[in-house]
Scaffold this motif. Structure first.
Motif, PDB file in Angstrom:
ATOM      1  N   LEU A  86       0.817  -1.100  -0.020  1.00 19.91           N
ATOM      2  CA  LEU A  86       0.180   0.109  -0.136  1.00 19.91           C
ATOM      3  C   LEU A  86       0.895   1.332  -0.033  1.00 19.91           C
ATOM      4  CD1 LEU A  86      -2.951  -1.114   2.474  1.00 19.91           C
ATOM      5  CD2 LEU A  86      -2.824  -0.795  -0.202  1.00 19.91           C
ATOM      6  N   PHE A  87       1.980   1.181   0.566  1.00 22.55           N
ATOM      7  CA  PHE A  87       2.907   2.421   0.782  1.00 22.55           C
ATOM      8  C   PHE A  87       3.444   2.671  -0.665  1.00 22.55           C
ATOM      9  CE2 PHE A  87       7.253   4.065   1.327  1.00 22.55           C
ATOM     10  CZ  PHE A  87       6.772   5.332   2.036  1.00 22.55           C
ATOM     11  N   VAL A  88       3.859   1.610  -1.452  1.00 23.27           N
ATOM     12  CA  VAL A  88       4.240   1.642  -2.942  1.00 23.27           C
ATOM     13  C   VAL A  88       3.342   2.185  -3.891  1.00 23.27           C
ATOM     14  CG1 VAL A  88       5.096   0.391  -4.580  1.00 23.27           C
ATOM     15  CG2 VAL A  88       6.165  -0.026  -2.527  1.00 23.27           C
ATOM     16  N   VAL A  89       2.165   1.631  -3.474  1.00 21.07           N
ATOM     17  CA  VAL A  89       1.050   2.296  -4.457  1.00 21.07           C
ATOM     18  C   VAL A  89       0.559   3.685  -4.103  1.00 21.07           C
ATOM     19  CG1 VAL A  89      -1.785   1.938  -4.792  1.00 21.07           C
ATOM     20  CG2 VAL A  89      -0.158  -0.025  -4.646  1.00 21.07           C
ATOM     21  N   SER A  90       0.822   4.141  -2.925  1.00 13.60           N
ATOM     22  CA  SER A  90       0.799   5.438  -2.523  1.00 13.60           C
ATOM     23  C   SER A  90       1.762   6.477  -3.160  1.00 13.60           C
ATOM     24  CB  SER A  90       0.705   5.734  -0.813  1.00 13.60           C
ATOM     25  OG  SER A  90      -0.371   4.981  -0.541  1.00 13.60           O
ATOM     26  N   ILE A  91       3.023   5.867  -2.965  1.00 12.63           N
ATOM     27  CA  ILE A  91       4.039   6.397  -3.708  1.00 12.63           C
ATOM     28  C   ILE A  91       4.056   6.756  -5.138  1.00 12.63           C
ATOM     29  CG2 ILE A  91       6.639   6.568  -4.210  1.00 12.63           C
ATOM     30  CD1 ILE A  91       6.974   5.573  -1.487  1.00 12.63           C
ATOM     31  N   LEU A  92       3.676   5.686  -5.688  1.00 15.01           N
ATOM     32  CA  LEU A  92       3.265   5.875  -7.232  1.00 15.01           C
ATOM     33  C   LEU A  92       2.248   6.772  -7.665  1.00 15.01           C
ATOM     34  CD1 LEU A  92       3.902   1.853  -8.173  1.00 15.01           C
ATOM     35  CD2 LEU A  92       5.405   3.921  -8.643  1.00 15.01           C
ATOM     36  N   GLY A  93       1.041   6.674  -6.742  1.00 12.29           N
ATOM     37  CA  GLY A  93      -0.166   7.453  -6.973  1.00 12.29           C
ATOM     38  C   GLY A  93       0.345   9.053  -6.756  1.00 12.29           C
ATOM     39  N   CYS A  94       1.134   9.397  -5.745  1.00 15.10           N
ATOM     40  CA  CYS A  94       1.622  10.585  -5.605  1.00 15.10           C
ATOM     41  C   CYS A  94       2.349  11.177  -6.592  1.00 15.10           C
ATOM     42  CB  CYS A  94       2.302  10.697  -4.132  1.00 15.10           C
ATOM     43  SG  CYS A  94       2.834  12.312  -3.477  1.00 15.10           S
TER      44      CYS A  94
END
Length: 113
Positions: A86-94
């Motif tokens: 979820l952290f990696v998804v959040s970084i990519l989304g950001c």
């Protein structure tokens, strides 16, 4: 973690998401190099307070702690994998939202007209 998951969704809070994601990354990797990968200074601080208040046998992860309080029991490794994902998804989304913001200002796009 809540802020990391959702602040990047909104244009007005994108700047705050960038800060919280950077702080999390610095803590997990930078401080984690010394104290153990995934180290969170906020969790450490919370655990110190909880220990002084008599709460012992705390898990390594605050997310695991919340899940236990809600009555769920999962393996630490499973919780850590989901949180990392979820952290990696959040970084990519950001990063995607930031790129869209700046490309819109510059008037550039990959879509041909």
């Amino acid at each position: 973690m809540f802020s990391n998951l959702f602040l990047w969704w909104f244009r007005k809070t994108l700047w705050l998401a960038q800060i919280t994601l950077a702080m999390t990354l610095i803590s997990w990797v930078g401080l984690g190099y010394r104290y153990g990968w995934g180290y969170c200074f906020l969790t450490e601080w919370q655990w110190q307070i909880k220990s002084k208040r008599g709460e012992l046998s705390l898990p390594d992860s605050y997310i695991q702690y919340i899940l236990q309080k809600l009555g769920f029991s999962y393996a630490d490794s499973d919780v850590n994998r989901v949180v990392l994902f979820l952290f990696v998804v959040s970084i990519l989304g950001c990063l995607w939202r930031t790129w869209r913001k700046f490309s819109a200002k510059a008037g550039t796009s990959f879509v041909s007209k």
